[in-house]
Design a protein around this motif. Sequence first.
Motif, mmCIF file in Angstrom:
data_model
loop_
_atom_site.group_PDB
_atom_site.id
_atom_site.type_symbol
_atom_site.label_atom_id
_atom_site.label_comp_id
_atom_site.label_asym_id
_atom_site.label_seq_id
_atom_site.Cartn_x
_atom_site.Cartn_y
_atom_site.Cartn_z
ATOM 1 N N VAL A 762 0.915 -1.220 -0.207
ATOM 2 C CA VAL A 762 0.023 -0.412 0.064
ATOM 3 C C VAL A 762 1.455 1.467 0.172
ATOM 4 O O VAL A 762 1.413 1.440 0.607
ATOM 5 N N PHE A 763 0.728 2.247 -0.944
ATOM 6 C CA PHE A 763 1.643 3.743 -0.939
ATOM 7 C C PHE A 763 -0.050 4.523 -0.464
ATOM 8 O O PHE A 763 -0.924 4.058 -0.707
ATOM 9 N N VAL A 764 0.721 5.876 -0.266
ATOM 10 C CA VAL A 764 -0.287 6.337 0.081
ATOM 11 C C VAL A 764 0.312 8.209 -0.494
ATOM 12 O O VAL A 764 1.141 8.087 0.306
ATOM 13 N N GLY A 765 -0.756 8.815 -0.223
ATOM 14 C CA GLY A 765 -0.604 10.165 -0.845
ATOM 15 C C GLY A 765 -1.681 11.208 -0.463
ATOM 16 O O GLY A 765 -2.140 11.058 -0.115
ATOM 17 N N GLY A 766 -0.813 12.592 -0.557
ATOM 18 C CA GLY A 766 -2.024 13.659 -0.195
ATOM 19 C C GLY A 766 -0.898 14.888 1.214
ATOM 20 O O GLY A 766 0.061 14.509 1.276
ATOM 21 N N ALA A 767 -1.338 16.247 0.771
ATOM 22 C CA ALA A 767 -0.227 17.011 0.771
ATOM 23 C C ALA A 767 -0.419 16.375 2.431
ATOM 24 O O ALA A 767 0.042 17.434 3.135
#
Length: 798
Positions: A762-767
């Motif tokens: 699982v990879f995650v991202g966001g400001a």
Amino acid sequence: MGLKEYIEENILVFDGAMGTMLQKKGLKLGENPELLNIEKPEIIEEIHKEYIDSGANVITTNTFGANELKLKLCNLEVEETIDSAIKIAKKARGEKPVYIALDIGPIGELLEPMGTLSFDYAYEIFKRQVLQGAKSGADVILIETMTDLYEMKAAVLAVKENSDLPVFCTMTFEENRRTFTGCSPEAMSLVLEGLGVDAIGVNCSVGPRQLVGIVSEIAQCTNLPIMVQPNAGLPTLSIGDKTTYDITKEEFATALVEFVDLGVRIVGGCCGTTPDYIEEVCKRVKNKSIIKTKNKPYAAICTPSKVVRIDGVRIIGERINPTGKKLFKEALKNEDIDYILKQAVSQVEAGAHILDVNVGLPEINEEEMMIKVIKEIQGIMDIPLQIDSSDHKAIEAGLRYYNGKPILNSVNGEDKVLNKILPLVKKYGASVVGLTLDERGIPNTAEDRYKIAKKIVDKAIQYGIKKEDVYIDCLVLTASAQQKEVQETLKTLRLVKENLGVKTVLGVSNISFGLPNRELINETFLALALANGLDLPIMNPNANGMIRVIDSYNVLYNYDKDAEIYIKNYAGVTINVTSGNQNKINNINTDEQNGLKYIVIKGLREEAKDATLKLLKEKKELEIVNEYLIPALDEVGEKYEKGEIFLPQLIQAAETVKNAFDVLKKQISKNNSQTISKGKIVLATVKGDIHDIGKNIVKVILENYGYEIIDLGKDVPIEAVVKEANKHSVSLVGLSALMTTTLKSMEETIKALKEDGYKGKVFVGGAVLTEDYAMKIGADYYAKDAKESVEIAKTILG
């Protein structure tokens, strides 16, 4: 006291986070905060009162997401939601001297050309909010947390054209001093000051420590009141697994006092801040005196990601102009935009700093074509533009839809022209070229041309346009027909420069019409003009002799320090005095310019189809992918990583690859042979979060690297992510969250995947995420941007 008057002499303190307070008071995951204005107004009123009791001068309405696209998801109307929010704020305020700010956040979709939302639709969305805010009695409009300068412009115009309320604007920057879409603090300052807003600054972003450089840059670019509303540091985890932040109220207040010492006049808090934080800020700033910045105005134009200061010779490329150009005329008639884009790319590669855009032909709709060409050029490159037209409708269209601060070419000394065009220049915050002619034509003497120049400058100042934004064109007449006037043009340059102190413009190549070996005349005249004060030659940057004159001039007049650029360009180079574009700096040969890799890098979408079909005659489909498309995207990605290009150009390159892929997929389907897919990836914006801009960009980039994307959309239930990951047996799941309130949902989604036996990564991202936080909530990888997501996919899927 009016708000504008208050901030002239006092520090203004805004409230802190609404979302953080709502979470503390039981806001459920996925629940729309604006719904509480209707169903539980007492909760919002209580939060307002707590901030008022803490000492805040301004309370911000619970309307951050109160636009028609977001509200329709919970069956709310914009007017009812905003009216209720302002009534709640008024009730909480009572008789206390507190201002009410209508809060307007981003729409949640990317504007064209990066996305599909049109500028006009964005404007109408904001207009609806503004009209109701003004009607219900807001004191000020706060446009906040913007990352796209174009969206900010639409919002500001909606305020300025539909109300008399003050407007404060803040954008969200990352640690590289750019917004998500690549906008710089200086570009923001130039554009918003030009549009006439009342305060500018930064909110959200990161913690106050990381904002010092950004705020300092803004303070050096503008004399407008500056506003800062940081987060309470960066998100972390505390006991109980609740999202907290790493800055105490004392550290936060200390940082805001330091911002006041930099010239900031408006302070407050964003994510993670509470009434305790605001109370501490009020204690520290109540006896502070404001510091007004005293920056000297300077001449500059910009796109969101590139500012061109006119502090030396700046070349305006002349080739996007139908005058005397048969092929260009045909391109305009046939709407052959790729031909025009090639002209743009060629000029920038040859050294143009600015591009003149003239699309005036009797046979076409100039207004529509001006909009189209500006949008297309700005879609593939960040070069500032000069809007060149005598048609009033085309002029206003160009100024309205341009993203940044442009030059308008032009006005002249006629009163009717000045009174018609200068108000547009003022409204849209542009620079303007003034031609030294009037209803009597072009004067023969330098003295008479100078009088017209002075009239134009004085008139512009009367309209509120800064002198630094007026550039005077002293007008070049042909030496073959009006030889005596050549020296008058040079003399006018000198008079304007010495007495008015404004920047100067000349269409240099006009001098040689009707003469043989025009290059020799052009080069000699350019050298003379530069020596007499020319700042902005309008010329063909592909004319090598002209470029050599400028490079030499910059050495001789001490602009090119230590002859650094000159030596770089000419050391070991044999000068070829023939005309034509050698492209000495870029050294790109003709084959490369016509090649698929080059086409992808430059974002020439329509060219990609033909180039791919041509390659298919000698290459297999996967060979084209691996030898041309992937290396091109890798090169674009590297440029993005280095900050040489920004999000708009990255997306355009990906869209260009998409066009090539479409051709390849048709061929593969016809042959029923290979497959392009390198593997499947599930992408989702987590439960409770309705922002999917970042996720959509990741999708576009990954697809064009050959990965098959299963896009679950936004506000995706946890069980849906688990179900789809197992159903498609994917090895990689990507989760996105933009709101701090949905970070918990991201953590729970990762936990649910693992508990269900999901074996992939699982990879995650966001400001709102950091790498440290991502690891703490159980993610395998953290993608700080779309390019990083590609590297993760390569690692897992190859």
